[in-house]
Enzyme design. Structure first.
Site, short mmCIF file in Angstrom:
data_model
loop_
_atom_site.label_atom_id
_atom_site.label_comp_id
_atom_site.label_asym_id
_atom_site.label_seq_id
_atom_site.Cartn_x
_atom_site.Cartn_y
_atom_site.Cartn_z
N ARG A 64 0.86 -1.19 0.00
CA ARG A 64 0.00 0.00 0.00
C ARG A 64 0.89 1.24 0.00
NH1 ARG A 64 -5.19 -1.79 2.60
NH2 ARG A 64 -5.57 -3.64 1.31
N GLU B 10 0.64 4.16 0.80
CA GLU B 10 -0.05 5.23 1.53
C GLU B 10 0.98 6.02 2.31
OE1 GLU B 10 -3.65 3.43 3.25
OE2 GLU B 10 -3.55 5.10 4.68
N ARG C 244 0.06 2.36 12.98
CA ARG C 244 -0.53 1.09 12.51
C ARG C 244 -0.45 0.89 11.01
NH1 ARG C 244 -6.93 1.82 13.40
NH2 ARG C 244 -7.34 3.15 11.64
N HIS C 245 0.29 1.75 10.30
CA HIS C 245 0.39 1.58 8.86
C HIS C 245 1.79 1.17 8.43
CE1 HIS C 245 -3.38 4.01 8.73
NE2 HIS C 245 -3.61 3.21 7.72
N GLU D 233 -9.67 -1.27 13.81
CA GLU D 233 -10.17 -2.12 12.72
C GLU D 233 -9.10 -3.09 12.26
OE1 GLU D 233 -11.08 -0.16 8.92
OE2 GLU D 233 -10.23 -2.09 8.26
N SER E 22 -11.92 -5.50 6.98
CA SER E 22 -13.04 -4.87 6.31
C SER E 22 -13.49 -5.88 5.27
CB SER E 22 -12.55 -3.58 5.64
OG SER E 22 -13.57 -2.67 5.55
N ARG F 31 -0.72 -6.33 12.27
CA ARG F 31 -1.66 -5.56 13.09
C ARG F 31 -2.38 -6.46 14.09
NH1 ARG F 31 -5.94 -1.19 10.68
NH2 ARG F 31 -4.09 -0.29 9.74
#
Lengths: 509, 235
Positions: free
Chosen positions: A281, A283, A289-290, A432, A435, A483
């Site tokens: 990812r 991002e 948490r990323h 979370e 998903s 995670r």
């Protein structure tokens, strides 16, 4: 017979003033011996002695008075007059060893032992002795080793970039006693050493357990493990957060999730599949948490009548993982808690499932103002997690029936209420971790929803084509291994549970 | 002249004294499900609450679920199915007025949580029973009658369930004499007192050897048909 001249076994030799010639001769001989030692030390696999190496964790009073061989790291070494105390370490176990001047060891040998650098790997031949007073600072508290022979297998450089005892010290304790703790970046820069600590060993053994329990539980449920490609031609989740790679004369992307391929496997009649593999990812988020690369544990399955069959399968898998960790990894959990104290992880079986409207009602009761179809912000997710914990005493739950407006285009709408969808999120300690949803398996409906979301149909043509030749109703979801481990153990940064983490600022080691 | 004067501390502050201990919410707006959570120890199943659950199911649309908390292992199967079979509509929680979530957990006393923001947890089978009963019917408005119900409740849970053999015998005699005067414990009507005492008598295991009036009353209770769940669990 392997004879390394860095081992001094001779009886004491008096050093006397020599003439120049004799001194030179001695120097030459010393150089020759050192070279020989170097050569010999690097030539492991020269012979195959019939010798058993005992594990440190097996050094118990039962072995008292036995003469054993052992290979371990030098954790500490300290000379005191005619004795040298060593602590020898193997993963999470350590034992005290004593080199004392006597009929088996010379003064030079004691000096040699005291000078072995920390973290060096050594072989010792020693006798196991019971001790009267427990050695509190070691894992093996009832015995110590009396060393007769000592060999250096691999020498460590004298200046270590970080000290292991500093790396394991709880943060608060360091500040109080004025002793050092090691900050995260230093640990990550010198990961090879940091991973040797008891805490790191425990974390990654537990992580290995999570992976194994995931595989075993799903295999027992009849799932097939698949491998999906990571170099793909189109961004699956949306164009923004994807890494581009040059691909011969064109370019390609690194997969953001195995979504497309999982679904294609269902359309190819594999019925229930899972895959374990990297997810990329791009991002630019620098949060606790990323990661830009993480290990995804993904599930997809066809169902018979209701997508809750999928939720039940996923939650039962998670519960089996939690039970497996609770019942078989207590040592690891306690080890991590010594440095990072946290509340033990609690869960319900079967897993608690609340509807989105119930979650919104709980938040409103707690004073949050939000619309019926608003998405949950991260602080609201955390608050809801706390409210659920307070009422049900569980750290893991499912929130079902999200508003359609906030879900991806391939999410199946709720046939009974157009505002909502057959989708769900799962939370651990209020954060979370998954998903998921029932996917649209009808090419026409999929096209409509994609158009509604203003997605370029050309870019997803092959995805839509997968459903044109008979597709079973199906759904699934994916979790991040790092995670899940972080949240299970109650840690606060995902880099602690990623062996060699990748984030916008880190590409090595 | 007075020796000293005490000055007013808070001035003209209006204090809102509470007039009711807790409010029972309305179950008639079908928005989100309102969930009653009950934590109980599998070593001491709360029979009274199971009976009240089946009474609640007759009055409201109740979504019942049973969970096992991670603090316990090996809960016997009859405790997992003690609230009856899964409701056909349980995939749609919002279609129910009331949730009844029973969690088998390592707790010293039965504990109930409902509206976490507005109510503290309720502890003890007797107190939870009082709350649940009030969802079904009000307590007798006559304070003497209401006190009588409460008194039987405490007798059941403290002396009958937890008391010595002597205490239990004394309670059975008291039950016998009360039931000589009235068909039900608090008078002409069936009440929470009957639910609690029946369950506690059943749990002592010696229902067959109770005095005559008690035996008659046990049969009357059986005839009402509410006590099935409790009896099944004791088998």
């Amino acid at each position: 017979m392997l004879c390394v001249s860095s081992c001094f076994r001779a009886t004491e030799e008096e050093q006397q003033a020599q003439s120049k010639k004799a001194l030179k001769k001695q120097q030459k001989e010393a150089e020759k011996a050192a070279k020989k030692a170097e050569k010999q030390a690097k030539l492991v696999s020269v012979s195959f002695p019939d010798r058993e190496l005992v594990r440190v964790q097996d050094l118990t009073p039962e072995k008292a008075d036995q003469l054993i061989w052992l290979r371990a790291r030098v954790h500490t070494s300290r000379a005191k007059g005619k004795q040298c105390f060593l602590v020898l370490r193997q993963q999470q176990f350590n034992v005290q060893a004593l080199v004392a001047v006597g009929d088996r060891a010379s003064k030079q040998m004691v000096k040699f032992a005291a000078n072995i650098t920390k973290e060096s790997i050594i072989d010792v031949e020693a006798s196991v002795r019971k001790v009267e007073q427990k050695i509190e600072s070691c894992s093996q508290q009832d015995v110590e080793l009396h060393v007769e022979r000592i060999f250096v297998i691999s020498q460590a450089e004298p200046r270590l970039p970080l000290q292991l005892e500093d790396a394991v010290r709880p943060d608060g304790e360091g500040e109080e006693e004025g002793r050092a703790t090691v900050n995260q970046d230093t640990k990550l820069d010198n990961r090879v050493i940091d991973l040797r600590t008891t805490t790191s060993q425990a974390i990654f053994r537990l992580q290995s357990g999570v992976c194994q329990l995931f595989r075993d539980t799903l295999t027992q449920k009849g799932f097939v493990e698949i491998q999906t490609p990571k170099i793909i031609s189109a961004a699956s989740e949306g164009g923004a957060n994807v890494f581009t790679v040059s691909y011969f004369k064109t370019s390609a992307y690194l997969a953001q999730s195995p979504q497309l391929y999982k679904q294609m496997c269902i359309c190819a009649d594999f019925d229930k599949v899972f895959c374990v593999g990297p997810v990329f990812r791009a991002e630019d988020s620098n949060t606790h948490r990323h990661l830009t690369e993480f290990v995804g544990l993904d599930i997809e399955m066809a169902f018979n009548y209701h997508y809750h069959e999928v939720i039940d399968s996923i939650t039962d898998t998670m519960v089996q993982i939690f039970k497996g960790l609770r019942d078989n990894f207590q040592t690891e959990i306690q080890t991590v808690n010594k440095q990072f104290p946290s509340e033990p992880f609690k869960f319900l079986e079967p897993t608690l499932r609340l509807e989105y409207t119930e979650g919104v009602a709980m938040l409103r009761e707690a004073g949050v103002e939000m619309g019926d179809e608003d998405d949950l912000s991260t602080p609201n997710e955390k608050l809801l997690g706390r409210l659920v914990k307070e009422k049900y005493d569980t750290d893991f739950y499912v929130l079902d029936k999200y508003p359609l407006a906030v879900r991806p285009f391939y999410t199946m709408p709720d046939p009974n209420n157009a505002k909502y969808s057959n989708s769900y999120d799962m939370f651990m300690r209020g954060e979370e971790i998954l998903s998921g949803a029932q996917r649209i398996h009808d090419a026409q409906l999929l096209t409509e929803r994609a158009t509604h979301h203003q997605i370029d149909l050309e870019k997803i043509k092959s995805y839509i084509d997968s459903f044109r030749f008979g597709a079973p109703p199906h759904g699934g979801g994916g979790i991040g291994l790092e995670r899940v481990c972080m949240l299970y153990l109650g840690l606060h940064n995902v880099r602690q549970t990623s062996m060699f983490p990748r984030d916008p600022k880190r590409l090595t080691p | 002249m007075p020796m000293y004067q005490v000055k007013p501390v808070s001035g003209d502050m209006e204090v809102d004294l509470p007039t009711c201990m807790y409010k029972l919410p309305s179950f008639h707006d079908l928005g989100a499900l309102r969930d009653i959570v009950i934590n109980a120890n599998p070593a001491q199943p709360p029979l009274t609450l199971l009976v009240l659950h089946s009474l609640l199911c007759q009055r409201y649309r109740v979504l019942s679920t049973v969970h096992v908390h991670s603090s316990v292992t090996d809960v016997p199967p009859q405790l997992l199915s003690c609230l009856g079979p899964r409701h056909a509509d349980s995939y749609a929680r919002h279609m129910f007025q009331l949730g009844f979530t029973l969690i088998w957990k390592d707790v010293p006393k039965v504990q109930m949580k409902f509206s976490v923001q507005n109510m503290c947890p309720i502890e003890g089978e007797a107190n939870v029973a009082r709350f649940l009963f009030k969802l079904l019917a009000p307590y007798p408005s006559d304070p003497a009658a209401a006190t009588l119900v409460d008194s039987w409740l405490d007798t059941a849970f403290f002396q009958l369930a937890e008391g010595s053999a002597k205490e239990r015998a004394a309670v059975l005699r008291a039950l016998n004499s009360a039931l000589g005067r009235n068909p039900w414990l608090s008078g002409p009507e069936f009440s929470l007192a009957d639910v609690a005492c029946y369950c506690c008598v059943l749990q002592t295991g010696s229902a067959a050897s109770t005095p005559a009036n008690v035996q008659r009353w046990i049969k009357s209770c059986d005839n009402l048909g509410h006590f099935g769940p409790a009896k099944r669990l004791l088998q």
